[in-house]
Design a protein around this motif. Structure first.
Motif, short mmCIF file in Angstrom:
data_model
loop_
_atom_site.label_atom_id
_atom_site.label_comp_id
_atom_site.label_asym_id
_atom_site.label_seq_id
_atom_site.Cartn_x
_atom_site.Cartn_y
_atom_site.Cartn_z
N UNK A 245 10.61 6.46 -4.56
CA UNK A 245 9.97 6.15 -3.29
C UNK A 245 10.60 7.01 -2.18
N UNK A 246 9.74 7.59 -1.32
CA UNK A 246 10.18 8.39 -0.18
C UNK A 246 9.53 7.83 1.09
N UNK A 247 10.21 8.05 2.23
CA UNK A 247 9.61 7.63 3.49
C UNK A 247 8.31 8.40 3.76
N UNK B 119 0.85 -1.19 0.00
CA UNK B 119 0.00 0.00 0.00
C UNK B 119 0.89 1.24 0.00
N UNK B 120 0.71 2.10 -1.01
CA UNK B 120 1.54 3.29 -1.16
C UNK B 120 0.65 4.52 -1.32
N UNK B 121 1.19 5.67 -0.88
CA UNK B 121 0.57 6.95 -1.19
C UNK B 121 1.15 7.44 -2.51
N UNK B 122 0.32 7.58 -3.52
CA UNK B 122 0.76 8.07 -4.83
C UNK B 122 0.61 9.58 -4.84
N UNK B 123 1.73 10.29 -5.10
CA UNK B 123 1.73 11.75 -5.05
C UNK B 123 2.24 12.31 -6.37
N UNK B 124 1.49 13.27 -6.91
CA UNK B 124 1.90 13.99 -8.11
C UNK B 124 1.53 15.45 -7.92
N UNK B 125 1.95 16.35 -8.81
CA UNK B 125 1.62 17.77 -8.62
C UNK B 125 0.13 18.06 -8.49
N UNK B 126 -0.73 17.21 -9.10
CA UNK B 126 -2.16 17.48 -9.07
C UNK B 126 -2.98 16.47 -8.29
N UNK C 77 2.77 2.26 3.07
CA UNK C 77 2.53 3.65 3.43
C UNK C 77 3.73 4.57 3.18
N UNK C 78 4.68 4.10 2.38
CA UNK C 78 5.68 5.03 1.86
C UNK C 78 5.03 5.84 0.73
N UNK C 79 5.73 6.88 0.28
CA UNK C 79 5.17 7.79 -0.73
C UNK C 79 5.84 7.52 -2.08
N UNK C 80 5.03 7.20 -3.07
CA UNK C 80 5.51 7.04 -4.44
C UNK C 80 5.25 8.35 -5.18
N UNK C 81 6.32 9.11 -5.42
CA UNK C 81 6.17 10.40 -6.08
C UNK C 81 6.35 10.24 -7.59
N UNK C 82 5.40 10.82 -8.33
CA UNK C 82 5.43 10.78 -9.79
C UNK C 82 5.75 12.18 -10.29
#
Length: 234
Positions: free
Chosen positions: A48-50, A6-13, A76-81
Motif C-alpha cells: 500500500x502507498x499513499x 476504496x483503493x486504486x489498484x495499480x499494476x504494470x498493465x 483512495x490509497x494505492x494498492x500496487x501489485x
C-alpha cells in the motif's frame, strides 16, 4: 475492522478503482487481483502507498492469512501489485512500445498525401484553412439622456422613489458587458459611490449619492426633489 475500503489498484498493465471488504483475507484478495491485473496469485507482491509518486510503501502485505483490515488501508490509497516473475506472464509487455516498428513520414511527404487529415482540412476549409471573415462591429448604442436632466431610477422596492440628476453618460472601465452607463447623483444617500469607481472618477457628488445604471433603468422627466416630511401631519 468491518466495512469497505476504496483503493486504486495499480499494476504494470492496469489501473482501476476498486472497493474491498476489510475482512477479506489477503489470499482471497490476491485471487480477485489476478482477475483484475492478470498476474497469477503466486507471482503477486502487494503493498500500500499513499499515492503513485511514493517510493516507500506504507505497508507491505507479508501474511496471506491476515485480513485486509489488519494493514489499516485508507480510502483512495494505492494498492500496487508487483509481478515477481514477469517473464512468464508477459507483464508490462502489453504497454511497452519500444520494440514496435514505427511508420514515419517527413513533413514534406505528409503534405503530399491526399488521404490525410491535413488534406481533408484543406479541401473542406476547416480550422486554419477556413475562409477568414472580418467581424462585423456592433452598432454603437445611442442614448438620448442629456446630462443635467432630472430623472428617476427604477426600483424593485414598492413605493421607493430614487430620484436624482444625470451627471454622466458614456462608457466606463468597469462592467464586462461594455455599452453605455448612466451616472446619477441621487437626491438622498441611497447610492453606492461618490461618482468614482475603482479609482476612476466619472463625476463628483457626495459619498453614497452616486450610482451607475443602464439606460433602460432611467426615466427622464420633471421629477422634483421629494420632501421626506410631506406626508407627516402638521
Amino acid at each position: 475492522m468491518s466495512g469497505l475500503v476504496t483503493l486504486f489498484v495499480s499494476s504494470p498493465d492496469t489501473r482501476s478503482e476498486r472497493r474491498f471488504d476489510l475482512q477479506l483475507p489477503i489470499s482471497q484478495l490476491k485471487e480477485k487481483l489476478e482477475l483484475i491485473t492478470g498476474i497469477p496469485v503466486g507471482n503477486q507482491k502487494l503493498a500500500i502507498y499513499h499515492d503513485d509518486a511514493d517510493l516507500q510503501p506504507v505497508k507491505v502485505f507479508d501474511d496471506d492469512q491476515r485480513p485486509l483490515g489488519f494493514y489499516s488501508p485508507a480510502d483512495f490509497q494505492v494498492l500496487k501489485v508487483v509481478d515477481t516473475n514477469p517473464s512468464i506472464t508477459f507483464t508490462g509487455q502489453l504497454t511497452d512500445l519500444s520494440g514496435v516498428d514505427k511508420f514515419e513520414l517527413s513533413d514534406e511527404q505528409y503534405a503530399l498525401r491526399q488521404d490525410s487529415v491535413l488534406a481533408y482540412k484543406q479541401r473542406n476549409k476547416v480550422g486554419r484553412f477556413s475562409e477568414k471573415t472580418e467581424p462585423t462591429p456592433a452598432p454603437a448604442m445611442t442614448v438620448d439622456i442629456p446630462i443635467g436632466s432630472r430623472c428617476e431610477v427604477e426600483s424593485t422596492e414598492p413605493g421607493l422613489h430614487k430620484r436624482g440628476t444625470v451627471r454622466y453618460v458614456g462608457t466606463t472601465d468597469f462592467g464586462s458587458a461594455g455599452g453605455v452607463w448612466i451616472g446619477v447623483e441621487y437626491d438622498e444617500p441611497m447610492g453606492k459611490n461618490d461618482g468614482s469607481v475603482e479609482g476612476k472618477r466619472y463625476f463628483t457628488c457626495a459619498p453614497k449619492h452616486g450610482v451607475f445604471v443602464r439606460a433602460d433603468k432611467v426615466r427622464v422627466g420633471d421629477y422634483p426633489v421629494l420632501d421626506p416630511f410631506e406626508d407627516e401631519e402638521m
